[in-house]
Design a protein around this motif. Structure first.
Motif, PDB file in Angstrom:
ATOM      1  N   GLU A 178      22.591  -5.617  -3.742  1.00  0.00           N
ATOM      2  CA  GLU A 178      23.690  -4.822  -3.179  1.00  0.00           C
ATOM      3  C   GLU A 178      23.775  -5.016  -1.667  1.00  0.00           C
ATOM      4  O   GLU A 178      22.857  -5.559  -1.051  1.00  0.00           O
ATOM      5  CB  GLU A 178      23.469  -3.325  -3.471  1.00  0.00           C
ATOM      6  N   LEU A 179      24.863  -4.502  -1.083  1.00  0.00           N
ATOM      7  CA  LEU A 179      25.033  -4.547   0.370  1.00  0.00           C
ATOM      8  C   LEU A 179      25.243  -3.135   0.907  1.00  0.00           C
ATOM      9  O   LEU A 179      25.932  -2.331   0.280  1.00  0.00           O
ATOM     10  CB  LEU A 179      26.254  -5.403   0.747  1.00  0.00           C
ATOM     11  N   GLY A 180      24.663  -2.874   2.043  1.00  0.00           N
ATOM     12  CA  GLY A 180      24.968  -1.644   2.774  1.00  0.00           C
ATOM     13  C   GLY A 180      26.055  -2.022   3.775  1.00  0.00           C
ATOM     14  O   GLY A 180      25.992  -3.097   4.365  1.00  0.00           O
ATOM     15  N   PHE A 181      27.052  -1.171   3.962  1.00  0.00           N
ATOM     16  CA  PHE A 181      28.116  -1.517   4.911  1.00  0.00           C
ATOM     17  C   PHE A 181      28.738  -0.258   5.485  1.00  0.00           C
ATOM     18  O   PHE A 181      28.526   0.844   4.982  1.00  0.00           O
ATOM     19  CB  PHE A 181      29.189  -2.380   4.232  1.00  0.00           C
ATOM     20  N   GLY A 182      29.528  -0.448   6.540  1.00  0.00           N
ATOM     21  CA  GLY A 182      30.200   0.688   7.161  1.00  0.00           C
ATOM     22  C   GLY A 182      30.554   0.357   8.592  1.00  0.00           C
ATOM     23  O   GLY A 182      30.434  -0.798   9.026  1.00  0.00           O
ATOM     24  N   THR A 183      30.983   1.361   9.312  1.00  0.00           N
ATOM     25  CA  THR A 183      31.287   1.181  10.734  1.00  0.00           C
ATOM     26  C   THR A 183      30.339   2.018  11.577  1.00  0.00           C
ATOM     27  O   THR A 183      29.785   3.015  11.102  1.00  0.00           O
ATOM     28  CB  THR A 183      32.729   1.620  11.069  1.00  0.00           C
ATOM     29  N   THR A 184      30.181   1.594  12.818  1.00  0.00           N
ATOM     30  CA  THR A 184      29.482   2.387  13.828  1.00  0.00           C
ATOM     31  C   THR A 184      30.465   2.640  14.958  1.00  0.00           C
ATOM     32  O   THR A 184      31.155   1.714  15.394  1.00  0.00           O
ATOM     33  CB  THR A 184      28.284   1.609  14.411  1.00  0.00           C
ATOM     34  N   ILE A 185      30.525   3.881  15.395  1.00  0.00           N
ATOM     35  CA  ILE A 185      31.380   4.246  16.526  1.00  0.00           C
ATOM     36  C   ILE A 185      30.453   4.753  17.622  1.00  0.00           C
ATOM     37  O   ILE A 185      29.865   5.833  17.490  1.00  0.00           O
ATOM     38  CB  ILE A 185      32.412   5.331  16.139  1.00  0.00           C
ATOM     39  N   ASN A 196      26.680   5.593   6.011  1.00  0.00           N
ATOM     40  CA  ASN A 196      25.767   5.109   4.994  1.00  0.00           C
ATOM     41  C   ASN A 196      26.461   5.414   3.676  1.00  0.00           C
ATOM     42  O   ASN A 196      26.729   6.569   3.365  1.00  0.00           O
ATOM     43  CB  ASN A 196      24.435   5.865   5.105  1.00  0.00           C
ATOM     44  N   MET A 197      26.792   4.368   2.954  1.00  0.00           N
ATOM     45  CA  MET A 197      27.597   4.543   1.741  1.00  0.00           C
ATOM     46  C   MET A 197      26.785   5.091   0.577  1.00  0.00           C
ATOM     47  O   MET A 197      27.338   5.373  -0.487  1.00  0.00           O
ATOM     48  CB  MET A 197      28.228   3.210   1.341  1.00  0.00           C
ATOM     49  N   GLY A 198      25.484   5.187   0.749  1.00  0.00           N
ATOM     50  CA  GLY A 198      24.656   5.736  -0.327  1.00  0.00           C
ATOM     51  C   GLY A 198      24.594   4.836  -1.541  1.00  0.00           C
ATOM     52  O   GLY A 198      24.408   5.295  -2.671  1.00  0.00           O
ATOM     53  N   LEU A 199      24.778   3.535  -1.328  1.00  0.00           N
ATOM     54  CA  LEU A 199      24.738   2.589  -2.451  1.00  0.00           C
ATOM     55  C   LEU A 199      23.300   2.402  -2.901  1.00  0.00           C
ATOM     56  O   LEU A 199      22.367   2.657  -2.135  1.00  0.00           O
ATOM     57  CB  LEU A 199      25.329   1.249  -2.003  1.00  0.00           C
ATOM     58  N   PRO A 200      23.106   1.952  -4.141  1.00  0.00           N
ATOM     59  CA  PRO A 200      21.731   1.730  -4.597  1.00  0.00           C
ATOM     60  C   PRO A 200      21.038   0.731  -3.676  1.00  0.00           C
ATOM     61  O   PRO A 200      21.644  -0.275  -3.289  1.00  0.00           O
ATOM     62  CB  PRO A 200      21.913   1.131  -5.997  1.00  0.00           C
ATOM     63  N   ASN A 254      27.301   0.150  24.530  1.00  0.00           N
ATOM     64  CA  ASN A 254      28.710   0.259  24.927  1.00  0.00           C
ATOM     65  C   ASN A 254      28.825   0.189  26.447  1.00  0.00           C
ATOM     66  O   ASN A 254      28.363   1.093  27.147  1.00  0.00           O
ATOM     67  CB  ASN A 254      29.291   1.581  24.410  1.00  0.00           C
ATOM     68  N   ILE A 255      29.472  -0.866  26.969  1.00  0.00           N
ATOM     69  CA  ILE A 255      29.569  -0.991  28.439  1.00  0.00           C
ATOM     70  C   ILE A 255      30.915  -0.501  28.978  1.00  0.00           C
ATOM     71  O   ILE A 255      31.161  -0.568  30.180  1.00  0.00           O
ATOM     72  CB  ILE A 255      29.320  -2.446  28.918  1.00  0.00           C
ATOM     73  N   SER A 256      31.781  -0.013  28.098  1.00  0.00           N
ATOM     74  CA  SER A 256      33.073   0.502  28.571  1.00  0.00           C
ATOM     75  C   SER A 256      32.894   1.933  29.057  1.00  0.00           C
ATOM     76  O   SER A 256      32.072   2.672  28.529  1.00  0.00           O
ATOM     77  CB  SER A 256      34.091   0.473  27.426  1.00  0.00           C
ATOM     78  N   ASP A 257      33.664   2.333  30.066  1.00  0.00           N
ATOM     79  CA  ASP A 257      33.538   3.724  30.520  1.00  0.00           C
ATOM     80  C   ASP A 257      34.597   4.621  29.878  1.00  0.00           C
ATOM     81  O   ASP A 257      34.658   5.814  30.161  1.00  0.00           O
ATOM     82  CB  ASP A 257      33.562   3.826  32.055  1.00  0.00           C
ATOM     83  N   LYS A 258      35.456   4.043  29.042  1.00  0.00           N
ATOM     84  CA  LYS A 258      36.450   4.894  28.385  1.00  0.00           C
ATOM     85  C   LYS A 258      36.598   4.715  26.874  1.00  0.00           C
ATOM     86  O   LYS A 258      36.927   5.661  26.183  1.00  0.00           O
ATOM     87  CB  LYS A 258      37.824   4.771  29.061  1.00  0.00           C
ATOM     88  N   GLU A 259      36.354   3.513  26.378  1.00  0.00           N
ATOM     89  CA  GLU A 259      36.598   3.256  24.957  1.00  0.00           C
ATOM     90  C   GLU A 259      35.334   3.319  24.114  1.00  0.00           C
ATOM     91  O   GLU A 259      34.275   2.856  24.557  1.00  0.00           O
ATOM     92  CB  GLU A 259      37.138   1.830  24.793  1.00  0.00           C
ATOM     93  N   PRO A 260      35.450   3.794  22.879  1.00  0.00           N
ATOM     94  CA  PRO A 260      34.294   3.665  21.980  1.00  0.00           C
ATOM     95  C   PRO A 260      34.106   2.204  21.581  1.00  0.00           C
ATOM     96  O   PRO A 260      35.067   1.427  21.599  1.00  0.00           O
ATOM     97  CB  PRO A 260      34.674   4.514  20.773  1.00  0.00           C
ATOM     98  N   LEU A 261      32.887   1.841  21.265  1.00  0.00           N
ATOM     99  CA  LEU A 261      32.601   0.503  20.737  1.00  0.00           C
ATOM    100  C   LEU A 261      32.527   0.656  19.223  1.00  0.00           C
ATOM    101  O   LEU A 261      31.663   1.379  18.712  1.00  0.00           O
ATOM    102  CB  LEU A 261      31.276  -0.020  21.305  1.00  0.00           C
ATOM    103  N   ILE A 262      33.440  -0.014  18.539  1.00  0.00           N
ATOM    104  CA  ILE A 262      33.512   0.142  17.084  1.00  0.00           C
ATOM    105  C   ILE A 262      33.214  -1.195  16.407  1.00  0.00           C
ATOM    106  O   ILE A 262      33.853  -2.201  16.712  1.00  0.00           O
ATOM    107  CB  ILE A 262      34.911   0.643  16.657  1.00  0.00           C
ATOM    108  N   SER A 263      32.226  -1.192  15.516  1.00  0.00           N
ATOM    109  CA  SER A 263      31.892  -2.409  14.769  1.00  0.00           C
ATOM    110  C   SER A 263      31.718  -2.093  13.293  1.00  0.00           C
ATOM    111  O   SER A 263      31.315  -0.991  12.924  1.00  0.00           O
ATOM    112  CB  SER A 263      30.572  -3.020  15.250  1.00  0.00           C
ATOM    113  N   PHE A 264      32.004  -3.072  12.494  1.00  0.00           N
ATOM    114  CA  PHE A 264      31.737  -3.020  11.061  1.00  0.00           C
ATOM    115  C   PHE A 264      30.437  -3.785  10.830  1.00  0.00           C
ATOM    116  O   PHE A 264      30.167  -4.772  11.522  1.00  0.00           O
ATOM    117  CB  PHE A 264      32.891  -3.674  10.292  1.00  0.00           C
ATOM    118  N   PHE A 265      29.612  -3.334   9.901  1.00  0.00           N
ATOM    119  CA  PHE A 265      28.343  -4.022   9.642  1.00  0.00           C
ATOM    120  C   PHE A 265      28.099  -4.157   8.142  1.00  0.00           C
ATOM    121  O   PHE A 265      28.631  -3.372   7.341  1.00  0.00           O
ATOM    122  CB  PHE A 265      27.167  -3.267  10.285  1.00  0.00           C
TER     123      PHE A 265
END
Ligand code: PAN
Ligand code: ZN
Length: 194
Positions: A69-76, A60-64, A144-155
């Motif tokens: 404005e836009l909120g953005f970031g990644t989820t792991i 959470n970028m803590g933007l106003p 996340n349906i993988s048994d080894k890798e994280p699921l990483i997305s930008f939003f």
């Protein structure tokens, strides 16, 4: 969190391998914070006896929180299962229901499960290079349906959209993604409350 008053341009780094940013501190969602969200809550409690773990982290970028404005970031979202249910994010509606969101998958494999208050359910696969548009009015949850890798997305979403967690925490999603015979399957949520 420190609020930024006058916004200037900014460049934030997100690592393509682990999704993390060296420039910001992530919010960590622990297994203990997911109590009651998975179908097999007994299994979750049993797992907690071995200690708490991070199920996912995001920024959470803590933007106003203004409409311009836009909120953005990644989820792991880390790999794992609770019973036959894959690890997922809590999921939420936006408090301003009429606000959409965009996801862009960087790594891993999973789904974005979406549902409208009227009960329309949408499921889109997340894999590297795929961008999913979450329409306004739809609750959304990463799985996340993988048994080894994280699921990483930008939003990215409208910064004043807000997050309504309560509805999903109390009612759940109508559908769940579980592993059956080694494959993901979309099933009705037996615990869903109308
Ligand atoms: C995302 C989510 C993030 C974590 O930034 O907030 O993936 O999931 P939960 O918020 O459901 O715990 C987003 O959709 N923001 O609007
Ligand atoms: Zn959202």
């Amino acid at each position: 969190m420190e609020k930024i008053k006058k916004l200037k341009s900014m460049a934030i780094r997100f690592n393509l391998d682990d999704g993390l940013s060296p420039d910001r501190k992530s919010i960590k969602r622990m297994l203990s914070a997911m109590e009651g969200m998975y179908l097999d809550n007994e299994k979750l409690k049993e797992m907690l006896k071995d200690g708490d773990i991070v199920v996912y982290e995001f920024y959470n970028m803590g933007l106003p929180e203004d409409s311009g404005e836009l909120g953005f970031g990644t989820t792991i979202l880390y790999p794992g299962k609770i019973g036959e249910e894959y690890y997922f994010t809590k999921g939420h509606f936006h408090s301003i229901l009429e606000t959409a969101e965009i996801y862009y998958c960087i790594k891993g494999n999973g789904y974005l499960l979406m549902e409208s208050p009227e009960g329309d359910v949408e499921l889109q696969e997340l894999k590297p290079g795929v961008s999913v548009y979450v329409p306004k009015r739809y609750a959304h949850r990463s799985i996340n349906i993988s048994d080894k890798e994280p699921l990483i997305s930008f939003f990215a979403y409208r910064a004043d959209g807000g997050h309504d967690y309560k509805t999903i925490e109390t009612k759940g999603f109508r559908k769940l993604v579980v592993e059956r015979n080694g494959k993901p399957k979309l099933i009705d949520n037996p615990k869903w409350k109308a």
